[in-house]
Each structure stands twice: as C-alpha cells, then as structure tokens.
Design an enzyme around this catalytic site. Structure first.
Site, short mmCIF file in Angstrom:
data_model
loop_
_atom_site.label_atom_id
_atom_site.label_comp_id
_atom_site.label_asym_id
_atom_site.label_seq_id
_atom_site.Cartn_x
_atom_site.Cartn_y
_atom_site.Cartn_z
N ARG A 24 0.82 -1.21 0.00
CA ARG A 24 0.00 0.00 0.00
C ARG A 24 0.85 1.26 0.00
O ARG A 24 0.51 2.24 -0.68
CB ARG A 24 -0.94 -0.04 1.20
N GLY A 91 -1.47 -11.76 -5.11
CA GLY A 91 -2.85 -11.34 -5.30
C GLY A 91 -3.05 -9.90 -4.87
O GLY A 91 -3.86 -9.17 -5.46
N ARG A 119 -6.66 -17.94 -9.12
CA ARG A 119 -7.38 -17.27 -8.04
C ARG A 119 -8.51 -16.40 -8.59
O ARG A 119 -8.39 -15.81 -9.67
CB ARG A 119 -6.40 -16.45 -7.20
N ASP A 337 -4.80 -15.16 7.59
CA ASP A 337 -3.45 -15.62 7.28
C ASP A 337 -2.93 -16.62 8.30
O ASP A 337 -2.03 -17.42 8.00
CB ASP A 337 -2.48 -14.44 7.22
N ARG A 368 -5.83 -23.99 1.25
CA ARG A 368 -5.16 -24.12 2.55
C ARG A 368 -5.89 -25.04 3.51
O ARG A 368 -5.27 -25.59 4.43
CB ARG A 368 -4.95 -22.73 3.18
#
Length: 451
Positions: A24, A91, A119, A337, A368
């Site tokens: 960012r 991503g 994705r 995460d 995952r």
C-alpha cells in the site's frame, strides 16, 4: 528442507517490514505528487512484484535494501506499459493495481504465476466495471486485460466477501472517481491499512458504522494529494510463526520488537491468550497512523483455556473430539493468514480447535484447508475436513513426516513449527516458497532455536 525437533526458542528478534503495508505504501506513494521516502519496506518477493509493476508504469523507484525513494506521478501520470504487468504470486499486487489501472486512459494486462492464475478475480471485476472500466479475463481469473476510463463513476458497493484486497481495490479506484465512493462491509471487519495509509497521505476517508454493525468506508474523488514519508513496522503475520513456536515449546522466552499492532491484525494474539498461552504486548506507540509495539512470549504454560461460547452446534465431526475452542464468524477475516498455524496450535491444547466459516482459505495460494488437513494427517493427528474449515483433535502427539508446502509460503511456515513439536525429523517439500513473504524465515528461526 529437513526440520529437526526443537527444545525451546530463546532470544530477541526483529521482523522484516509488514507486507500488507509495503504494498500500500508503494502504490499510494506512486499516486501522490512528489517524493516519498519509505523505510522498513518488505523483503518479500510479493512486494518486489509490486515495485516491478509500478516501474513498468513509469514510476521512478530507487531502492537501497529496505529503503525506497518513490517519485510519485499523481493519479494521471502513469504511462502505458510496454509489457504485460507481471504480479508473480501476489494477489495483493494484482487486485490493488487493478483499482489504479481502472482509472487510466490506456489499456494494460495483469498476469501472474500458475498459482495466481487460479485465483478468483470476479470480486474486483464487478465493482470496477460498475465504475466504468472494461475488464477481460479467463472465466473470472487472470490474466486481466483492463481498459481504463477517466473519470471513473463513483459507486456504493457492498463487499460480497470479507476481503481487504477488494476493499482496497475499490477505494484506490475511488480516488479517481467523480463523486463519493462507499465500500460497505457486512461480513466482518477487514484490515484497514488502506484507509489508514490514505489518511496518512492526507486523503479524507470517512468510516461510518450503522445500527446493524455494518461499516461504510467513504472517499470523495477525484483527489490529488502530496507525497509523504512512511516508516513500516515489522510484519505481525510473519511474527506469528515465531510467536506460536515460542508459546508452545516449554522454557521458551522470546521478545519481538517493533511489530505492527493494527487492531485488525492482533486477533491472533488474543486467540492465543484465550487458549491459555502466555503472550503479552508492551511499549505500544503510534507510527504513520499504525500502532507499533513489542511482543513477549513465554513457553510451556498451558492453563485451562478460556472457553468461548460457540452458539448453536452442528454436532461433533466423526472420529474427532473437539470441545469449545472455536474460531468462526466475524473472527475469520482478522485471522485469515494465521488459520493454518492455529490448526497446528490446536494439536497441542486441551480440546483441540475447530475452524469454520473459512471457505475463503480454499482460494489462497493453494487450498489451505486441504493442505492443512493432509499434512496434519501425515503427522498422525485426528482431523476432520469441512467445506468451510476443519476440526483438530488435541492435545495430540505429532510424528515427524514427509510434508508438502503445496507451493504456499504460509503452509510451509506453519508446518515448520509443527515439525519443531514432532517426535522425529520432518521434511517439507517446496519450502523455498517462504521467499514469497518472509525470506529470512529459516535463518532467523535457526538463530533462536535451541535443540
């Protein structure tokens, strides 16, 4: 990578710069007018992909280790790229840059590696096309060919999934839109790094919480803003693996300094404490609109976990006894995460752990949920798989095993910690994928581990 069991973790550590903040900071600095100096920039290959793409778009970036000098071009100063923009495995790079590129008056194409090409991108295609851009994809997946338009049209958009990347994409497009753009979160609070970073650069961002607990984040475009310096703290998502290892290994003492403690990122620490582990936060201060502090961990203390009311139950999974250690609902976006790592933690605590409402895990660098289930079973753990999560029996003895990273950095790191707890050595195939987020992972761990 061969991993031997560990006795304890001892020492003091500094974690490389936060990956989410680094993406960012670089993108928003590029959108600014003037020169921004960024320190503590992430060493991950994901963030390197963001810099590569920005350079292809005409942004001058000088890098010296973890320090950057970014010459912002403003929201209209990007140039058409000579090549397709390669986002690698990231991503974050693809989704956030798509928001920037939607407001340009040229066409561009975002590509990625095999994992990224699988994705889902419909979640950003829909709002960006509502704003006036035209996007071509492969059945909603990369590569993405973006035909930008200027100015974009402001919209009010309710997130269909709890995703900080989608929210960030729409807000970055909103900077270039004519009027007020609102992003509405109804499925749980996601990371607010983009809102904080924009505010740090002087962009007015409004946040309104409604009576039904939904949050609307508003930005009124088009907006021009000036460059500013940014100091990025250590990445708490990377620190999580060291924290879990130290908390679970008896006799461990670990202090991690200068870690980002954004409230949307610290749920992992709260969850560990609720499970009876000794994790403390100290010396909190504010830096560039983000709270920063130190984390201290002591290992080997396993008091009875604080029980959490799970609400209506659907029944225990066959063959796995799980008590009331449950992670679900609004907690999931704040733990997304760390969920594979929490599954590993669950193998060591009374009652195990159950993770639900986490179907989003199936659309990360790998599936995952499936990867975590397979590796835990290889280590001899009783685990039940659901479409939206898993249930892990605990406490359980782990056996050394041949494990697979599935090319996913967080799976590789989570099962490195599992291997420390196992009886016998383990091998992790594809462990080099940790470069994606935490290249120093194995070297740093080796400096702290006592065997």
């Amino acid at each position: 990578m061969k991993i031997r069991p560990a006795r304890r973790i001892k020492g003091r550590a500094y974690i490389p710069g936060d990956k989410s903040l680094s993406h960012r900071a670089a993108i928003i600095a590029a959108l600014a007018r003037g020169t921004s100096h960024i320190s503590g920039f992430s060493t991950s290959s994901d963030c390197a992909s963001t810099l590569l793409c920005l350079r292809e778009l005409g942004v001058s970036i000088e890098q010296n280790g973890s320090s950057l000098r970014v010459e912002g071009v403003g929201k209209t100063g990007f140039r058409p790229p000579n090549e397709r923009l390669d986002c690698g495995n990231s991503g974050s790079t693809m989704r956030m840059l798509a928001g920037v590129l939607a407001g340009q008056n040229f066409s561009s194409t975002l590509i990625g590696d095999g994992s990224l090409r699988s994705r889902p991108m419909e979640r950003i295609i829909e709002p960006l096309e509502m704003m006036g851009a035209h996007i071509e994809s492969q059945d909603g997946k990369p590569p993405l060919r973006i035909e930008g338009t200027r100015p974009l049209k402001a919209i009010s958009y309710e997130l269909p999934v709890a995703s900080a990347q989608v929210k960030s994409c729409v807000l970055l497009a909103g900077i270039q839109a004519d009027g007020r753009t609102d992003v509405i979160e109804t499925l749980g609070t996601t990371r607010d790094h983009t809102e904080r970073m924009l505010a740090w650069f002087g962009v007015p961002v409004e946040r309104v919480v409604t009576a039904d607990a939904s949050a609307a984040i508003g930005i009124h475009g088009p907006i021009s803003f000036a460059a500013r310096g940014v100091n990025i703290p250590g990445d708490i998502s990377s620190a999580a693996f060291l924290i879990a290892a130290a908390a679970l290994l008896p006799g461990s003492e670990l202090e991690i300094e200068g870690v980002g403690l954004n409230p949307t990122r610290t749920q992992f620490l709260s969850t560990l404490r609720s499970l009876g582990l000794d994790v403390r936060i100290t010396e909190i201060h504010e830096k560039c609109n983000e709270p920063v502090g130190n984390i201290r961990v002591s290992g080997g203390s396993f008091p009875e976990p604080q029980r959490v009311d799970r609400g209506p139950q659907s029944g225990s999974p066959a063959g796995v006894v799980v008590e009331s250690n449950s992670v679900r609902g609004g907690l999931i976006p704040q733990l997304i995460d760390e969920l594979p790592l929490l599954a590993v933690v669950g193998t060591q605590i009374s009652g195990g752990i159950e993770i639900r409402d986490a179907a989003e895990l199936r659309f990360k660098e790998t599936d995952r949920i499936a990867a975590t289930v397979k590796n835990l079973r290889m280590m001899g753990v009783g685990v039940e798989e659901f479409e939206d999560g898993l249930a892990v029996a605990g406490p359980a003895s782990l056996s050394g095993a041949e494990l697979d990273s599935f090319g996913d950095h967080r799976i590789a790191m989570a099962f490195t910690i599992a291997a420390f707890l196992a009886d016998g050595a383990s091998e992790i195939a594809g462990a080099e994928c940790v470069e994606i987020s935490f290249p120093e992972f194995f070297e740093l761990l080796e400096s702290l581990v006592q065997r």
